[in-house]
Design an enzyme around this catalytic site. Structure first.
Site, PDB file in Angstrom:
ATOM      1  N   LEU A 185      -3.854   2.890  -7.337  1.00  0.00           N
ATOM      2  CA  LEU A 185      -4.175   4.090  -8.115  1.00  0.00           C
ATOM      3  C   LEU A 185      -2.945   4.959  -8.324  1.00  0.00           C
ATOM      4  O   LEU A 185      -2.229   5.266  -7.378  1.00  0.00           O
ATOM      5  CB  LEU A 185      -5.249   4.911  -7.398  1.00  0.00           C
ATOM      6  CG  LEU A 185      -6.634   4.266  -7.282  1.00  0.00           C
ATOM      7  CD1 LEU A 185      -7.458   4.955  -6.210  1.00  0.00           C
ATOM      8  CD2 LEU A 185      -7.350   4.310  -8.627  1.00  0.00           C
ATOM      9  N   GLU A 205      -4.839   6.847  -1.559  1.00  0.00           N
ATOM     10  CA  GLU A 205      -4.009   5.711  -1.175  1.00  0.00           C
ATOM     11  C   GLU A 205      -3.482   5.089  -2.474  1.00  0.00           C
ATOM     12  O   GLU A 205      -4.233   4.802  -3.393  1.00  0.00           O
ATOM     13  CB  GLU A 205      -4.837   4.709  -0.367  1.00  0.00           C
ATOM     14  CG  GLU A 205      -4.000   3.724   0.430  1.00  0.00           C
ATOM     15  CD  GLU A 205      -3.420   2.622  -0.423  1.00  0.00           C
ATOM     16  OE1 GLU A 205      -2.181   2.454  -0.424  1.00  0.00           O
ATOM     17  OE2 GLU A 205      -4.199   1.940  -1.112  1.00  0.00           O
ATOM     18  N   HIS A 206      -2.174   4.834  -2.535  1.00  0.00           N
ATOM     19  CA  HIS A 206      -1.458   4.633  -3.798  1.00  0.00           C
ATOM     20  C   HIS A 206      -1.455   3.206  -4.329  1.00  0.00           C
ATOM     21  O   HIS A 206      -1.100   2.974  -5.491  1.00  0.00           O
ATOM     22  CB  HIS A 206      -0.007   5.098  -3.595  1.00  0.00           C
ATOM     23  CG  HIS A 206       0.712   5.509  -4.828  1.00  0.00           C
ATOM     24  ND1 HIS A 206       0.226   5.334  -6.111  1.00  0.00           N
ATOM     25  CD2 HIS A 206       1.919   6.110  -4.989  1.00  0.00           C
ATOM     26  CE1 HIS A 206       1.100   5.797  -6.986  1.00  0.00           C
ATOM     27  NE2 HIS A 206       2.129   6.272  -6.341  1.00  0.00           N
ATOM     28  N   CYS A 207      -1.831   2.212  -3.536  1.00  0.00           N
ATOM     29  CA  CYS A 207      -1.537   0.832  -3.934  1.00  0.00           C
ATOM     30  C   CYS A 207      -2.217   0.427  -5.237  1.00  0.00           C
ATOM     31  O   CYS A 207      -1.657  -0.341  -6.016  1.00  0.00           O
ATOM     32  CB  CYS A 207      -1.865  -0.152  -2.809  1.00  0.00           C
ATOM     33  SG  CYS A 207      -3.613  -0.508  -2.575  1.00  0.00           S
TER      34      CYS A 207
END
Length: 613
Positions: free
Chosen positions: A332, A328-330
């Site tokens: 990292l 999950e990109h938020c």
């Protein structure tokens, strides 16, 4: 081998240097506008450029909202406790998106099967998963005592702030913006003290202890035994309308409403708390991918009932022992995950167990995570599953590999490997689609405090001239080579601009976000025509969206398509190979395949040109 707590204190703890890193430079509004005009010019007609110039002049008016918003950003940047002027930008950009994050935002890495960690265990699913858990828990314990060495790049220290999002971080759907449940915050001080992970199998979820009651990790054999029990316990897939993971594929506002309703029931509230506080997820998939393409596709989307896409880290282990990670990109970015993955994969499982102090304690405690869905909620789960299955089917992908080209070859040709790749992309795109389109490339900026990435725009005047020259019948080899070298040099210089913080897009975008957040409070509500100008719209309407991730421990890196016409290009440039994972909507899938075919031709042409010097 000593455990983490036995190591001497060198004063170089994981986060020891973060506050000493230089701050991300804040450009002036005038500089960003001037730079933006230069960057957008190659993509615009004369009329479009003139209209954009007028919009920029309006943005620069002394009495206009642009100046007020820029001044407010300067105020924020100087505020005590603020690490970067981008500290509000990243939550707005990532947590503010309202569409689904599954496939749209989450990304994956596919692990090689010949790493030291893989070689130290059998390919049996439970053994591979247990080895990954052992390695990850070892890393977590090292992070807890700040013994993970700070990352460096060419001798420059990098921000380690993102490492605080590796364990127990969960994105929480909300409206109008999501939030994050994560350690190292005022609400959850210090590292996570959770001792459990979530194991998913055929849509069933289990709380699974990986650290014993005394704070000691379970031995790898204990973990494998527990995982085998879970594998045996779930003989049939959970009915689609009961597999809660499907809910994490919903658009964020819809998921927020569903989650609020679920949390009103104490059973569901407890289930959500177990999932959201877990260190990470391990997805034991009930498939044996036939090849790398199938593995990558399953890592990107897979069985959405066997995922919790809101979790920061989800290891995926297939039935044949093939492995990877969905992120999950938020909080990292790829570089942080690669450092994490490299440390996991580059040691055998016994070394990780010894360093962590793991010992035999019997089969770990585990229990099924239960939700209490009413009929309407079950219908929502089923609908989410069907909608995401169709959404994934509408995303076409392709793996492309150049086993004879890598950074060693590029360096022997005296060209930047990334410049070579981007030149090849532009030439292939022009030949496959007949045009030069906006192209994004992510540039890591972790050398700054709280640094993440910068938005690079690849299309320079030199790049356009290079592509024109390559297909000019009147151009000879010398002319083509000169254009190639000039474009490559311009590309390298543009990347250096981004690394210095001299890039306009995120700065100007943040002004738009500030107006939305507090424009009324600042008296800056007047519309800004710049954000509807041809330059702003066309430059950000990507035909190619590119990002690279170098690690010898991965085969492929990937993400989903980002717009109805865009080709996503996730690429791995390593000494001996160049691997790409392409994604685009199925409606234009033929264009992706033609692009791939032209890319092979372009790479060969460029190599021959450079070799002939």
């Amino acid at each position: 081998m000593s455990t983490w707590t036995d190591l001497p204190d060198t004063g170089e703890g994981t986060f020891a240097f973060d506050d000493q890193l230089p701050r991300v430079p804040l450009p002036t509004l005038d500089d960003s506008c001037a730079r933006f005009l230069r960057w957008c010019a190659p993509l615009l007609t004369e009329a479009e450029y003139a209209e954009t110039e007028r919009a920029v002049a309006d943005l620069l008016r002394p009495d206009g909202p642009g100046r007020i918003l820029a001044a407010d950003l300067e105020r924020f940047d100087a505020k005590p406790g603020v690490g970067s002027w981008l500290d509000e930008f990243w939550p707005s950009r990532y947590l503010g998106r309202r569409d689904r994050i599954a496939l749209n935002a989450n990304f994956f890495f596919h692990f090689r099967d010949d790493t030291p960690l893989a070689r130290s265990t059998s390919a049996e699913q439970a053994d591979r998963a247990a080895a990954l858990i052992t390695a990850a828990v070892n890393y977590k314990l090292g992070l807890d005592v700040e013994a993970i060495p700070p990352a460096t790049q060419r001798g420059t220290r990098l921000s380690m702030a993102q490492n605080k999002f590796l364990f127990s971080e969960t994105r929480i759907p909300g409206s109008p913006q999501d939030s994050v449940r994560v350690p190292y915050t005022d609400e959850w001080p210090g590292p996570s003290r959770a001792r459990h992970i979530v194991v998913l199998r055929r849509g069933a979820m289990f709380r699974f202890d990986v650290i014993g009651a005394e704070g000691v990790p379970y031995a790898t054999a204990d973990l494998a035994a527990g995982l085998r029990e879970i594998l045996s316990a779930v003989r049939e897939p959970v009915p689609t309308d009961l597999a809660a993971g499907h809910l994490t594929t919903l658009a964020r506002a819809e998921w927020a409403g569903v989650r609020t309703e679920l949390a009103a029931d104490p059973v569901n509230r407890a289930a959500l708390d177990t999932i959201e506080t877990a260190l990470f997820c391990v997805c034991l998939d009930d498939v044996d991918p036939a090849d790398l393409q199938e593995s990558c596709d399953a890592l990107l989307a897979g069985d959405s009932g066997n995922r919790w896409f809101d979790k920061a880290v989800s290891f995926v282990v297939f039935g044949n022992g093939d492995t990877g990670i969905n992120v999950e990109h938020c909080g990292l970015d790829g570089t942080t995950i690669l450092s994490f993955v490299d440390m996991l994969l580059e040691s055998g499982v016994a070394d990780h167990a010894e360093r962590s102090g793991a010992r035999e304690q019997g089969v770990p405690a585990y229990e099924r995570i239960e939700f209490a869905f009413n009929p309407l909620q079950r219908a929502t789960v089923a609908s989410a599953a069907a909608a995401f299955a169709q959404f994934a089917a509408d995303n076409a992908t392709l793996t492309v590999s150049f086993p004879d080209f890598g950074t060693d070859k590029a360096k022997s040709l005296r060209i930047s490997p990334d410049a070579f790749a981007q030149l090849a992309y532009q030439l292939a795109h022009r030949r496959s689609k007949g045009l030069t389109g906006a192209t994004y490339e992510s540039i890591a900026t972790r050398q700054y405090r709280n640094g993440r990435t910068e938005a690079m725009r690849v299309v320079t005047p030199e790049m356009v001239a290079f592509v024109d020259t390559m297909d000019d019948p009147a151009a000879d080899a010398a002319g083509k080579l000169a254009a190639l070298r000039t474009a490559a040099d311009a590309h390298v210089e543009r990347a250096k601009e981004c690394q210095r913080g001299d890039a306009p897009e995120q700065h100007l975008w943040e002004l738009q976000w500030i107006q939305r957040r507090r424009g009324e409070q600042l008296g800056a509500t007047e519309p800004m025509p710049f954000f509807d100008s041809p330059g702003w719209v066309i430059t950000r309407d990507d035909y190619l969206s590119t990002s690279s991730a170098p690690s010898k421990n991965i085969h492929y890196f990937g993400f989903g398509c980002t717009s109805p016409k865009c080709i996503g290009i996730a690429y791995v440039l390593l000494p001996d190979r160049w691997n790409l994972y392409l994604a685009t909507p199925t409606a234009v899938e033929h264009e992706m395949h033609e692009f791939a075919a032209q890319l092979r031709i372009a790479a060969t042409e460029l190599t021959e040109l450079l070799s002939g010097e």
